[in-house]
Design a protein around this motif. Structure first.
Motif, PDB file in Angstrom:
ATOM      1  N   LEU H  98       0.828  -1.213   0.000  1.00 48.73           N
ATOM      2  CA  LEU H  98       0.000   0.000   0.000  1.00 48.73           C
ATOM      3  C   LEU H  98       0.857   1.256   0.000  1.00 48.73           C
ATOM      4  O   LEU H  98       0.693   2.159  -0.827  1.00 48.73           O
ATOM      5  N   LEU H  99       1.825   1.331   0.933  1.00 47.08           N
ATOM      6  CA  LEU H  99       2.618   2.556   1.047  1.00 47.08           C
ATOM      7  C   LEU H  99       3.521   2.747  -0.172  1.00 47.08           C
ATOM      8  O   LEU H  99       3.739   3.875  -0.620  1.00 47.08           O
ATOM      9  N   SER H 100       4.045   1.643  -0.725  1.00 45.42           N
ATOM     10  CA  SER H 100       4.905   1.754  -1.908  1.00 45.42           C
ATOM     11  C   SER H 100       4.145   2.296  -3.118  1.00 45.42           C
ATOM     12  O   SER H 100       4.744   2.827  -4.042  1.00 45.42           O
ATOM     13  N   ILE H 101       2.839   2.108  -3.113  1.00 43.04           N
ATOM     14  CA  ILE H 101       2.053   2.527  -4.277  1.00 43.04           C
ATOM     15  C   ILE H 101       1.418   3.891  -4.071  1.00 43.04           C
ATOM     16  O   ILE H 101       1.456   4.754  -4.948  1.00 43.04           O
ATOM     17  N   VAL H 102       0.845   4.116  -2.888  1.00 42.36           N
ATOM     18  CA  VAL H 102       0.053   5.350  -2.719  1.00 42.36           C
ATOM     19  C   VAL H 102       0.918   6.583  -2.456  1.00 42.36           C
ATOM     20  O   VAL H 102       0.543   7.693  -2.807  1.00 42.36           O
ATOM     21  N   GLN H 103       2.089   6.382  -1.849  1.00 40.17           N
ATOM     22  CA  GLN H 103       2.869   7.544  -1.397  1.00 40.17           C
ATOM     23  C   GLN H 103       3.780   8.130  -2.477  1.00 40.17           C
ATOM     24  O   GLN H 103       4.894   8.581  -2.198  1.00 40.17           O
ATOM     25  N   MET H 104       3.313   8.142  -3.721  1.00 42.09           N
ATOM     26  CA  MET H 104       4.098   8.659  -4.854  1.00 42.09           C
ATOM     27  C   MET H 104       4.443  10.144  -4.678  1.00 42.09           C
ATOM     28  O   MET H 104       3.662  10.900  -4.127  1.00 42.09           O
ATOM     29  N   PRO H 105       5.614  10.554  -5.155  1.00 45.68           N
ATOM     30  CA  PRO H 105       6.015  11.954  -5.029  1.00 45.68           C
ATOM     31  C   PRO H 105       5.155  12.855  -5.921  1.00 45.68           C
ATOM     32  O   PRO H 105       4.539  12.382  -6.871  1.00 45.68           O
ATOM     33  N   ASN H 106       5.161  14.128  -5.607  1.00 48.08           N
ATOM     34  CA  ASN H 106       4.422  15.091  -6.417  1.00 48.08           C
ATOM     35  C   ASN H 106       4.869  15.028  -7.871  1.00 48.08           C
ATOM     36  O   ASN H 106       6.056  14.958  -8.162  1.00 48.08           O
ATOM     37  N   GLY H 107       3.920  15.038  -8.760  1.00 47.59           N
ATOM     38  CA  GLY H 107       4.231  15.056 -10.185  1.00 47.59           C
ATOM     39  C   GLY H 107       3.813  13.787 -10.898  1.00 47.59           C
ATOM     40  O   GLY H 107       3.442  13.814 -12.073  1.00 47.59           O
ATOM     41  N   ILE H 108       3.883  12.665 -10.200  1.00 45.27           N
ATOM     42  CA  ILE H 108       3.603  11.362 -10.826  1.00 45.27           C
ATOM     43  C   ILE H 108       2.587  10.610  -9.980  1.00 45.27           C
ATOM     44  O   ILE H 108       2.942   9.754  -9.161  1.00 45.27           O
ATOM     45  N   PRO H 109       1.296  10.886 -10.149  1.00 48.48           N
ATOM     46  CA  PRO H 109       0.294  10.216  -9.294  1.00 48.48           C
ATOM     47  C   PRO H 109       0.003   8.787  -9.732  1.00 48.48           C
ATOM     48  O   PRO H 109       0.131   8.445 -10.909  1.00 48.48           O
ATOM     49  N   VAL H 110      -0.373   7.979  -8.769  1.00 51.16           N
ATOM     50  CA  VAL H 110      -0.967   6.666  -9.031  1.00 51.16           C
ATOM     51  C   VAL H 110      -2.312   6.644  -8.309  1.00 51.16           C
ATOM     52  O   VAL H 110      -2.378   6.937  -7.113  1.00 51.16           O
ATOM     53  N   ALA H 111      -3.367   6.303  -9.017  1.00 59.41           N
ATOM     54  CA  ALA H 111      -4.710   6.230  -8.428  1.00 59.41           C
ATOM     55  C   ALA H 111      -4.817   4.915  -7.670  1.00 59.41           C
ATOM     56  O   ALA H 111      -5.012   3.865  -8.268  1.00 59.41           O
ATOM     57  N   THR H 112      -4.699   4.975  -6.353  1.00 58.82           N
ATOM     58  CA  THR H 112      -4.587   3.749  -5.570  1.00 58.82           C
ATOM     59  C   THR H 112      -5.937   3.306  -5.023  1.00 58.82           C
ATOM     60  O   THR H 112      -6.713   4.117  -4.532  1.00 58.82           O
ATOM     61  N   VAL H 113      -6.190   2.007  -5.088  1.00 62.28           N
ATOM     62  CA  VAL H 113      -7.389   1.431  -4.463  1.00 62.28           C
ATOM     63  C   VAL H 113      -6.966   0.597  -3.256  1.00 62.28           C
ATOM     64  O   VAL H 113      -5.789   0.479  -2.956  1.00 62.28           O
ATOM     65  N   GLY H 114      -7.906   0.007  -2.554  1.00 61.74           N
ATOM     66  CA  GLY H 114      -7.605  -0.762  -1.344  1.00 61.74           C
ATOM     67  C   GLY H 114      -6.811  -2.031  -1.633  1.00 61.74           C
ATOM     68  O   GLY H 114      -6.743  -2.499  -2.776  1.00 61.74           O
TER      69      GLY H 114
END
Lengths: 161, 161, 161, 161, 161, 161, 161, 161
Positions: H98-114
């Protein structure tokens, strides 16, 4: 006579560990304060621990932070009771310190107190010593009474009585 | 003579706490096993704790899970050393039990061991008692030697020697 | 008439718990503010709790931090509803306080609110009392309307309307 | 007369929530059991909540897991006390459920019990109702006495008495 | 020639650590497998570590669980690279093991891999050795190619190609 | 000759990573300091990594925070040892950084050090290089001696000797 | 034409959510900024959401903290994509906010970004819109190029080139 | 026409990701299912991502576990929306994923689900596509109606109606 060794892994732990010292002084229990690192001075640590009983120590209080191996390493080298103080680290308020100290494997216990609770470590040492030294039990009961009185005082003040 | 009270908050903790019992038996230390709940039998708990010293107890081992108040509540009522065993709960392997026991406020320490480590609780009790009873120290040193020998044996076997 | 006991384990919790007081005052509900520690003044606590109903109290709000046993210990001694406020501690923003309060064993519930949310504790107490005292329900509905109006106002301002 | 609404967000929560039902039955408190989802049937939920008082309900017990919005959404729509039951999810034993329910913003409290502790939710509801219905207080005291007796019985058995 | 010492704190870690062994065998790197406990056989551990270089070892892989002091204690006694494997414990899938190993103080690093990732520990050891032994670099590149090919194969199969 | 690439994902990591630089300078190990982002400059990163060996680099130290993919992405593109430094983020003191770096899948290890421990990353790099460059081993032993001496000095001062 | 609704649960979230606004302005995407609380203004929220499509909105960005129900409650009431921004709370840096938003049940997704990453929420909204509006894709590619150039510039400066 | 790429880092994620596939099939959205690893097949991944638009893909769903870099690495290489599915790992139910996917840096979002919510990933993809393809919006509304009906049915059954 009755003597407690207070060990810390780094001089940055001194402020926290001094509170243990103050309690021991208040109860008239002798102590020695040492900086001995499980990682940076393993030989000095080993030597100090192997001489604990010869030098009259009965209990060890060991404080360390982060990957806090100090209390466990000491506990592995003596059968004297070792009290571990997890010192608050930079990671989640010392979660690393706490788990490194309390989660000891079967066979080698460390008596762990709360994060930064070196005051409680000293009181615990005194409770252990009081099994043997009757006068300490008296002082403990008095200490508790004072603590109780102080809370009662604050309660009264709050209630305007 | 030397006697340890083993208390648990619920009979569901019995399997865990029995390991403390076995160690005490192995060392020839008397004990009593009780189920006393800080929440469901507060009066019985209080009575038992207030009679600890009269009944010859020197140390308390208290195990509880989840919102594990038992060790702290006992510690508030006696100056005998209280050893707390966080029993594994249904929530994050007993994170609640651990924090409820180890994070005691200044003034009332609980000597906390690892989650489900009631064996270590018993060994810690014996280490405390050995400050006073010399024969226990001998047994502890022997216990350690046996532990050491068992690891060495396994190491040898693994190395095919 | 309708009276709420607000208890805290230490005077360091006063700033947090005062917010419960203010809400009760706003709703015209009587209260008493006490400092009673499950660990440092267990006897005073017990006495106060055993006299709750005699003294006209109907609900208890109890705030405590770290190994926060106070709400659970009170809940064990009364069948009045006990609302627990986990006070922010030095360890992971009160994770210890929260788990020590909310994870009560079956049989002895504590109605837990969010960390430091003593304001919500007071509102919850009033919601409980409003089952019995009709005028409180009116005031609650008005309180909600004001809250709603305040958000609407801010929304309008933000939209430049 | 005195009626409790038990709501759950999904039929997978039924086993957990049935324990609340059983306690209410044991105390002779009327209840209705509903599946209403804050996310999948928001309109049905809203309608049911807006009719709570008209239909004679005095308290709501709401259980939900993971991003558990149900108790908070209900609490936003009624001033009746809402008791939240965090249902164990697939993520860290319901840490998500617990935080989603207990960490409500100021103004809209949810009385939260431990993870899966729907039994305690029912007891808490009865404690609230007993402020108004005297007979429930009698039953609660009896319930506690039985609980106490059961622990005492187990303690006696363990001690071989 | 090039030799890796694989140490574990307990024979219960053997299944996990055997995966390191298998990788080393696959790459033709000599190894010795030992059970040496920082807590139960501190002297044997110290002796083994002090003879590492004399016995031709160039890297240590150390696996341990819970209060996992083994890798850090070894790292304190040698300047050979120490690779730490947090072994999954009974507490939060080895959170205690991970933090006890990775959070070493400045001065004494442990190269930590993921929980139970002893396979990666062996590969990391080989990557280190390949700085010196050219043939290992070749084997590593081949190992990667095979890994790549295996994923490509699975991808093709999934796409029905 | 012996050269270490220090890479960071953002210039906000510079303060942390500079401590690695200082240690390498102290040991006379060449280095290059780069800002290369796995997310914002993936092509530049790939190019730099594919030229590592050609440009004489033997080890990579990579620091990154939050969803810290940099060390793992580099490790996927080279068989040189990659040392990962979890940089403290705004979320739980870098728990996200730590897990994103240490929990690499089997096949592609990253040698992870503690949060913000770039100093240890440099020492680990030197320990790896010292397998090949004898003089570095001498310097490491001296470094340890100085560290030991510094702790002994502080210990003496504390004991008033 | 293309319009994004930015909703926050409280005006205390404004500083965080303004960063989403600024990105939308930079890309020439229309937006409306609203304060609508799932708990304090449920009716206003519902009305606003039911009129989203009529008012030309295509995407919702919703930010909230603690028991952050806002994004999920909106997602339950519309089939427009809802992007959730966990706002940093007072509890473990917004762990409660994150879990309350991301752990939505099957059927009602919320596209969650990192804690306080409202900037990424806006970029994600633009990425979604660019499926339909070609010019936005051009702008996104340019935005990325600028980002890349800025990192390259910092890298060059660091290398003294 | 409208096509979604479903990528997973390992064939062990197939069971989880198949649920995304089934939803896309149900909605008549074309998809391709790929195994592409950010760590084991970085070149294949890059090639596939650089051809996404040429091959008619409009959205990427990427699932990965542990140090889950796949969604973020893809997001760095395309401006198509990337939906990340944290796959349950062996460490704290996928907290690392979860944290590896949702906590992306500003500029490159990933739309994370549960965690493990690939079904929601597919629904989110369809919600995004429905901005452009009107018929999908119809199907979404119908899907919701069916979901609603199913809950209502279960509610009725529970109430015995």
């Amino acid at each position: 006579m009755r003597k407690v060794m207070i060990v810390m892994g780094s001089d940055s732990d001194l402020d926290v560990m001094n509170k243990a010292k103050e309690v021991l002084e208040e109860f008239g229990v002798e102590y020695e304060l040492r900086i001995l690192s499980a990682h940076r001075t393993p030989k000095q640590l080993m030597e100090a621990v192997s001489n604990l009983e010869k030098n009259g120590f009965e209990i060890v209080i060991a404080g360390a932070g982060a990957a806090a191996h100090l209390p466990g390493v000491i506990a592995a080298l003596t059968v004297l009771p070792v009290i571990g103080v997890p010192v608050k680290s930079d990671f989640n308020d010392g979660l690393d310190s706490l788990l490194s100290i309390v989660q000891m494997p079967n066979g080698i216990p460390v008596a762990t107190v709360g994060v930064n609770r070196s005051k409680n470590a000293a009181l615990l040492a005194i409770q252990m010593l009081s099994l043997k030294y009757e006068d300490l039990k008296e002082k403990l009961l008095e200490y508790r009474k004072n603590m109780e009185a102080s809370v009662i005082e604050k309660d009264k003040k709050l209630r305007g009585k």
